[in-house]
Design a protein around this motif. Structure first.
Motif, PDB file in Angstrom:
ATOM      1  N   GLU A  16       0.842  -1.190   0.000  1.00  0.00           N
ATOM      2  CA  GLU A  16       0.000   0.000   0.000  1.00  0.00           C
ATOM      3  C   GLU A  16       0.885   1.252   0.000  1.00  0.00           C
ATOM      4  O   GLU A  16       0.661   2.194  -0.762  1.00  0.00           O
ATOM      5  N   ALA A  17       1.946   1.218   0.851  1.00  0.00           N
ATOM      6  CA  ALA A  17       2.827   2.392   0.933  1.00  0.00           C
ATOM      7  C   ALA A  17       3.539   2.608  -0.388  1.00  0.00           C
ATOM      8  O   ALA A  17       3.632   3.742  -0.867  1.00  0.00           O
ATOM      9  N   SER A  18       4.021   1.531  -1.020  1.00  0.00           N
ATOM     10  CA  SER A  18       4.759   1.764  -2.273  1.00  0.00           C
ATOM     11  C   SER A  18       3.814   2.225  -3.367  1.00  0.00           C
ATOM     12  O   SER A  18       4.188   3.037  -4.213  1.00  0.00           O
ATOM     13  N   SER A  19       2.551   1.758  -3.323  1.00  0.00           N
ATOM     14  CA  SER A  19       1.621   2.250  -4.353  1.00  0.00           C
ATOM     15  C   SER A  19       1.272   3.724  -4.085  1.00  0.00           C
ATOM     16  O   SER A  19       1.112   4.512  -5.011  1.00  0.00           O
ATOM     17  N   GLN A  20       1.200   4.121  -2.802  1.00  0.00           N
ATOM     18  CA  GLN A  20       0.949   5.534  -2.469  1.00  0.00           C
ATOM     19  C   GLN A  20       2.122   6.413  -2.919  1.00  0.00           C
ATOM     20  O   GLN A  20       1.921   7.490  -3.470  1.00  0.00           O
ATOM     21  N   ILE A  21       3.334   5.913  -2.708  1.00  0.00           N
ATOM     22  CA  ILE A  21       4.516   6.701  -3.110  1.00  0.00           C
ATOM     23  C   ILE A  21       4.514   6.866  -4.624  1.00  0.00           C
ATOM     24  O   ILE A  21       4.715   7.964  -5.157  1.00  0.00           O
ATOM     25  N   GLN A  22       4.214   5.751  -5.328  1.00  0.00           N
ATOM     26  CA  GLN A  22       4.186   5.814  -6.795  1.00  0.00           C
ATOM     27  C   GLN A  22       3.140   6.811  -7.284  1.00  0.00           C
ATOM     28  O   GLN A  22       3.402   7.641  -8.157  1.00  0.00           O
ATOM     29  N   GLU A  23       1.948   6.728  -6.685  1.00  0.00           N
ATOM     30  CA  GLU A  23       0.862   7.628  -7.098  1.00  0.00           C
ATOM     31  C   GLU A  23       1.247   9.090  -6.819  1.00  0.00           C
ATOM     32  O   GLU A  23       1.000   9.972  -7.632  1.00  0.00           O
ATOM     33  N   TYR A  24       1.871   9.304  -5.668  1.00  0.00           N
ATOM     34  CA  TYR A  24       2.272  10.670  -5.273  1.00  0.00           C
ATOM     35  C   TYR A  24       3.270  11.231  -6.287  1.00  0.00           C
ATOM     36  O   TYR A  24       3.152  12.360  -6.749  1.00  0.00           O
ATOM     37  N   LEU A  25       4.258  10.390  -6.659  1.00  0.00           N
ATOM     38  CA  LEU A  25       5.284  10.878  -7.585  1.00  0.00           C
ATOM     39  C   LEU A  25       4.725  11.073  -8.990  1.00  0.00           C
ATOM     40  O   LEU A  25       5.013  12.064  -9.663  1.00  0.00           O
ATOM     41  N   GLU A  26       3.883  10.101  -9.425  1.00  0.00           N
ATOM     42  CA  GLU A  26       3.312  10.225 -10.768  1.00  0.00           C
ATOM     43  C   GLU A  26       2.377  11.414 -10.866  1.00  0.00           C
ATOM     44  O   GLU A  26       2.260  12.056 -11.903  1.00  0.00           O
ATOM     45  N   GLY A  27       1.684  11.710  -9.750  1.00  0.00           N
ATOM     46  CA  GLY A  27       0.681  12.782  -9.815  1.00  0.00           C
ATOM     47  C   GLY A  27       1.210  14.121  -9.317  1.00  0.00           C
ATOM     48  O   GLY A  27       0.428  15.025  -9.040  1.00  0.00           O
ATOM     49  N   THR A  45      -2.330  11.388   3.079  1.00  0.00           N
ATOM     50  CA  THR A  45      -2.592   9.979   2.709  1.00  0.00           C
ATOM     51  C   THR A  45      -1.277   9.207   2.689  1.00  0.00           C
ATOM     52  O   THR A  45      -1.182   8.085   3.198  1.00  0.00           O
ATOM     53  N   LEU A  46      -0.263   9.849   2.089  1.00  0.00           N
ATOM     54  CA  LEU A  46       1.052   9.204   2.014  1.00  0.00           C
ATOM     55  C   LEU A  46       1.624   9.019   3.418  1.00  0.00           C
ATOM     56  O   LEU A  46       2.159   7.956   3.757  1.00  0.00           O
ATOM     57  N   ASP A  47       1.453  10.079   4.235  1.00  0.00           N
ATOM     58  CA  ASP A  47       1.970  10.049   5.599  1.00  0.00           C
ATOM     59  C   ASP A  47       1.345   8.877   6.384  1.00  0.00           C
ATOM     60  O   ASP A  47       2.035   8.134   7.069  1.00  0.00           O
ATOM     61  N   LYS A  48       0.003   8.702   6.185  1.00  0.00           N
ATOM     62  CA  LYS A  48      -0.694   7.621   6.899  1.00  0.00           C
ATOM     63  C   LYS A  48      -0.111   6.265   6.498  1.00  0.00           C
ATOM     64  O   LYS A  48       0.123   5.403   7.344  1.00  0.00           O
ATOM     65  N   ALA A  49       0.099   6.103   5.167  1.00  0.00           N
ATOM     66  CA  ALA A  49       0.621   4.814   4.685  1.00  0.00           C
ATOM     67  C   ALA A  49       2.010   4.552   5.273  1.00  0.00           C
ATOM     68  O   ALA A  49       2.318   3.423   5.671  1.00  0.00           O
ATOM     69  N   LEU A  50       2.840   5.598   5.358  1.00  0.00           N
ATOM     70  CA  LEU A  50       4.199   5.407   5.880  1.00  0.00           C
ATOM     71  C   LEU A  50       4.186   5.155   7.394  1.00  0.00           C
ATOM     72  O   LEU A  50       4.976   4.356   7.904  1.00  0.00           O
ATOM     73  N   GLN A  51       3.241   5.839   8.083  1.00  0.00           N
ATOM     74  CA  GLN A  51       3.116   5.604   9.531  1.00  0.00           C
ATOM     75  C   GLN A  51       2.695   4.165   9.800  1.00  0.00           C
ATOM     76  O   GLN A  51       3.198   3.512  10.719  1.00  0.00           O
ATOM     77  N   ALA A  52       1.749   3.678   8.966  1.00  0.00           N
ATOM     78  CA  ALA A  52       1.274   2.298   9.133  1.00  0.00           C
ATOM     79  C   ALA A  52       2.436   1.328   8.949  1.00  0.00           C
ATOM     80  O   ALA A  52       2.545   0.323   9.665  1.00  0.00           O
TER      81      ALA A  52
END
Ligand SMILES: Nc1ncnc2c1ncn2[C@@H]1O[C@H](COP(=O)(O)OP(=O)(O)OP(=O)(O)O)[C@@H](O)[C@H]1O
Length: 577
Positions: free
Chosen positions: A198-209, A225-232
């Motif tokens: 989930e975190a790597s998909s969030q990072i990818q989405e963040y960078l692509e977008g 959203t990214l922060d939540k994924a990384l905290q998790a």
């Protein structure tokens, strides 16, 4: 052992390397016992005055010599061990990554429809790295430790079975603790894998977008959203470490309680006159050293429990059936669709479509957005297989032709051009990897690329950056036409390439396309109907069905959907903003 091969999906070479690595590790473990044995003998010799015997200097020098030999043997064994485990495991992980890449190429597009890109990247990078570390630092040392601990256990039992029993009596309980904690660890590890994905998909989405995030001022919400994924990810990593730490430490405490039992039994035996002082002291010294390998086994076992999670995802990917077919060469290029029905999911998006395209003709696919034009072109290229009906090229069902063979007779010019992070020259040569420098240049000139390429800092040798981000839309499309020209395939699939270009680029691209399609069987997806008036046949799709077909004049006379769409577009041409 062969089960391990299957579980780890090892190649023949990887399996034979694993066996060699286990042998090398076992030899190292056994050789590592030599210094301890020399130390024990030295200890024995030095304690002799306490039993009224004299120290033998001759024996001391011999033991010193033995110590030097043991040190050399340890060095040689460790070197061999390193070569056999680490280097072999890196090689195997790289072979597996290539196997995955090769297999991905052969999978139907439906696989990519259901899989996240970051999931596949994790398969290729993280899972292969986990496998690499299993092959180097877990499995060979684990098996080697088990073998050497068993050997020591047998030797000690011969020496004094009561003391051997005392040393090893807590061992079964420690393994029981690790085994009982297995389920909890597995559950946490599975969760950790999901959270990481989930975190790597969030990072990818963040960078692509990132462009859209900046343009729409979404920084705050997307970042949270990214922060939540990384905290998790942080939380689950701590829980995984905590669980395995508690289990291994708990087991290790129980194991080392064996030391107390050994001292107790030793004392009982010596006071009962059943053992001499020197052998007892040597056994005490040995017992402090034996727990090291056992503790290593415990922590290696906990890593081994994760093996299933790591390999299951790789197995799913590698066992997904590839698209099959024979290596048939296509020599005729007429295309026929017979009652074709297809859907990406449960719903059909192409419904009972039939038509034929004669060799050397130009066929245009038109229709409202979402009517299925691109889907039909992808079905012809066998990116997907049809659900019902049949598509044939030159009389052969495309499902019987191996996809890479089929691709040899087709060229594509899509709206979204994919460029590689390589030189312009190599990006054009993708069309035909055997093309000479002159052929590449000639294709670039014919596609009107030469002029802008000459203006680039290193001309044809300029590196384009990730997905050619340094080029304009029109330039990217001309490169894709140059590729298609170089490939010189008899069937051309064109997804209206000039849809979003300025007039100057549009003229250049139209001219390049005119050269590309000369004498070829052409299927063009057209959004602007004025570009298809000269086509040999126009197929009109609506909601996945073929509703009209004929030439421009015939369709205009029919006064149906084509006529309506044509008039709407003519009117919009007169609009001004
Ligand atoms: N990869 C996919 N997965 C699921 N559905 C898809 C996929 N690609 C297309 N579709 C759906 O299939 C239908 C037909 O899409 P298609 O791209 O073939 O239409 P089109 O006529 O080419 O559209 P456009 O003119 O807008 O490009 C649409 O409803 C679309 O949402």
């Amino acid at each position: 052992m062969s089960k391990l091969k299957e579980k780890l999906m090892l190649s023949e070479k990887g399996y034979s390397d694993l066996k060699k690595a286990i042998t090398a590790c076992t030899i190292t473990n056994i050789v590592l016992l030599l210094p301890s044995m020399v130390a024990c003998l030295l200890f024995w010799e030095l304690l002799k005055p306490f039993t009224g015997e004299a120290i033998s200097w001759d024996a001391l020098w011999k033991l010193l010599g033995l110590g030097v030999v043991a040190a050399i043997l340890v060095f040689l064994a460790a070197k061999n061990d390193y070569r056999k485990t680490y280097i072999a495991s890196y090689k195997e992980a790289s072979t597996t990554r290539l196997r995955i890449a090769e297999h991905l190429r052969k999978l139907p597009m439906s696989f990519f429809n259901t899989k996240d890109l970051s999931d596949i990247t994790t398969n290729m990078m993280a899972d292969c790295s986990s496998m690499e570390s299993m092959l180097s630092s877990t499995i060979p040392p684990l098996i080697a430790n088990i073998i050497s601990v068993t050997l020591i256990c047998i030797c000690l039992a011969f020496f004094d079975w009561r003391m051997a029993l005392a040393i090893f009596c807590t061992m079964p309980i420690t393994f029981l603790i690790i085994w009982c904690g297995r389920k909890l660890q597995l559950r946490l590890f599975d969760k950790q894998v999901d959270v990481k994905l989930e975190a790597s998909s969030q990072i990818q989405e963040y960078l692509e977008g990132i462009k859209i995030i900046k343009a729409c001022g979404l920084g705050g919400s997307r970042f949270s959203t990214l922060d939540k994924a990384l905290q998790a990810m942080r939380k689950i990593a701590i829980r995984v470490e905590l669980a395995s730490g508690i289990l291994v430490q708990g087991a290790s405490l129980v194991l080392q309680a064996g030391l107390g039992i050994t001292i107790f039994i030793g004392t009982v035996l010596i006071t009962g006159g059943q053992i001499e002082l020197l052998p007892l002291l040597v056994l005490f010294m040995f017992s402090t050293q034996i727990y090291g390998p056992i503790l290593a086994i415990l922590s290696q076992l906990t890593s081994l429990f994760h093996l299933g999670t790591v390999t299951n995802r790789m197995r799913t990917l590698l066992t997904t059936p590839a698209m099959e077919g024979e290596d048939k060469d296509v020599s005729k290029y007429d295309i026929e669709l017979k009652s074709v029905t297809f859907g990406y999911n449960q719903d059909d998006v192409i419904k009972d479509v039939s038509f034929s395209i004669p060799t050397g003709s130009v066929t245009a696919l038109v229709g409202p957005s979402g009517s299925g034009k691109s889907t039909i072109s992808k079905l012809i290229a066998r990116f997907w297989d049809v659900r019902k009906g049949q598509i044939s090229i030159g009389g052969m069902d495309v499902r019987t032709i191996e996809p890479e063979h089929l691709m040899r007779c087709m060229s594509f010019v899509f709206q979204d051009v994919t460029l590689f992070n390589d030189t312009v020259f190599n990006n054009i040569r993708v069309g035909n990897m055997n093309a000479t420098e002159e052929q590449v240049m000639a294709a670039a000139k014919a596609a009107y690329c030469n002029e802008f390429i000459q203006r680039l800092p290193d001309g044809y040798q300029t590196i384009l950056g990730e997905n050619g981000s340094t080029l304009s839309g029109g330039e990217r499309q001309r490169i894709s036409i140059a590729r298609a020209l170089l490939k010189d395939a008899p069937i051309i699939l064109l997804d209206e390439a000039t849809a979003s270009l300025d007039p100057e680029n549009e003229v250049l691209i139209q001219r390049a396309i005119a050269k590309l399609v000369e004498g070829k069987t052409v299927i063009m997806i057209a959004h602007r109907l004025r570009t298809v008036v000269d086509a040999d046949q126009i197929l009109v799709l609506d909601n996945g069905r073929l509703v009209e077909h004929g030439t421009h004049d015939e369709l205009m006379k029919k006064n149906g959907l084509y006529h309506k769409l044509f008039h709407i577009q003519q009117e919009s041409l007169g609009w001004a903003v």
